[in-house]
Design an enzyme around this catalytic site. Sequence first.
Site, short mmCIF file in Angstrom:
data_model
loop_
_atom_site.label_atom_id
_atom_site.label_comp_id
_atom_site.label_asym_id
_atom_site.label_seq_id
_atom_site.Cartn_x
_atom_site.Cartn_y
_atom_site.Cartn_z
N HIS A 125 0.89 -1.27 -0.08
CA HIS A 125 0.02 -0.25 -0.08
C HIS A 125 1.15 1.12 0.02
CE1 HIS A 125 -2.64 2.95 1.88
NE2 HIS A 125 -3.79 2.09 1.39
N ASP A 203 3.33 -4.49 7.80
CA ASP A 203 1.86 -3.70 7.81
C ASP A 203 0.92 -4.76 8.22
OD1 ASP A 203 -0.12 -2.36 7.08
OD2 ASP A 203 0.65 -1.67 4.97
N GLN A 206 -4.26 -5.07 6.84
CA GLN A 206 -5.31 -6.19 6.24
C GLN A 206 -5.15 -7.24 7.19
OE1 GLN A 206 -7.77 -5.20 4.35
NE2 GLN A 206 -6.73 -3.36 3.65
N LYS A 229 -10.17 -0.33 10.52
CA LYS A 229 -10.21 -1.87 9.73
C LYS A 229 -10.57 -2.92 10.64
CE LYS A 229 -7.24 -0.30 6.30
NZ LYS A 229 -7.87 0.34 4.71
N CYS A 368 -4.68 2.40 -3.88
CA CYS A 368 -3.32 2.95 -3.15
C CYS A 368 -2.35 1.75 -3.45
CB CYS A 368 -3.57 3.22 -1.64
SG CYS A 368 -4.57 4.60 -1.26
#
Length: 421
Positions: A125, A203, A206, A229, A368
């Site tokens: 991202h 990261d 997600q 999220k 993104c």
Amino acid sequence: ISDLDVSRYRADFPILDRTAASGAKLAFLDNAASTQRPNSVVDAMSDCYRRYYANVHRGIHTLSEESTHAYEQSRKSVAKFIAAPSDRQVIFAGGATAAINTVARTWGDANLGPDDVILLTIAEHHANIVPWHQLAARTGCRVEFLPIDDQFTIADDVVVEALDRLKPKLFAFTAASNTLGTVFPVKRWTALAHDHGATVLVDAAQAAPHAVVDVQDWDIDFLAFSGHKVCGPTGIGVLYGKEPILDAMPPFMGGGGMIHKVTTGGFSCAELPEKFEAGTPPIVEAIGLAAAVEYLADIGLDRIAAHEHRLCQHADDGLRQIDGVDVVGPTPDHKGGIVSFHVDGVHAHDVSQQLDTRGIAVRAGHHCTMPLHHHLKLSATTRASFYFYNTVEEADRLIEAVREVRQKFAPSGRKRRRRSE
Ligand code: PMP
């Protein structure tokens, strides 16, 4: 389809019962952009505002003490959610973006210089690309990318070859791609990176909503994720780091709350985690985030992942069978609850708009991940992203709607094919 009692959980999300502007029943399949919040999160936040809100850490009065207690308890809940050894290692940031930027601005500026390399995957991202480009511009270090293969993943030997050749100081990668859905093997890659002397940032924007995150088992150095999220509020996210690394890191933002002492000549820093939390923190958002991660933990991340996997498998199978639709991503066994696709002859924005008229919320664009789309030679994709509150019926509506859109907007290929049949 799974042992999850979806209707029980859907009752906690009144928003899922509404209709879209067209009047059609909503099917919310845009969870990778942001999830919805259960009543318990909204209630925890409004309860704070209604009953005990005050600024934290500074006041010696009842409301401030109650708010401070709730804020610090929230940190403990989040520490438990990611299996952090100590809540001192949980820093509340504005989101995954703010967390990654903090690492780039502090650890990055202090540790990287000309000729140093940061290794990323091409599937990152922009939040895990741009801060490193900015760091490269400040320090002269270099950003390198691992390509994905035609299975939309990256083999371990490709990672090892890059680690051998580039000797990166930092390997920063997403645990799950927000576009392809690909789940990367965090624990294995972290061990490989450590063998090559690289620091690892993951990261988890997600991953945290969908699977168990265990920073100790993974042995990663930094982790970032966003509250909105994981069924939590906007405006809050988490930066986790190993304690010695965070201790050695200079602070990023200066201001109230992050200091031990200030004089006309300078300042000294507070201890962790306040050192990285300048200014009035997102107090109510932290309380909401704790309610959110407790809600997810109560359901069970393994059950959530299993339910999403089945939905994803169902949607993936159905979409792959439509003539002129290409699924952009690995097979469901290698991904989380994301199915991105491309409809021949129809722009992703038109697909998304048509689905909206049928009440189905998906996202269209580059998500993104422009370098990834460039790598795939696509300008945009349509992305359906599932969560534990989605149903098979919603996945069926998606498949049927995409079939209709393909027939309605790109009939020429079909007709030609029919004529030649
Ligand atoms: N990384 C990934 C993989 C993401 O999907 C996102 C959000 N789309 C981010 C980082 C950035 O999260 P936020 O915008 O909440 O800071």
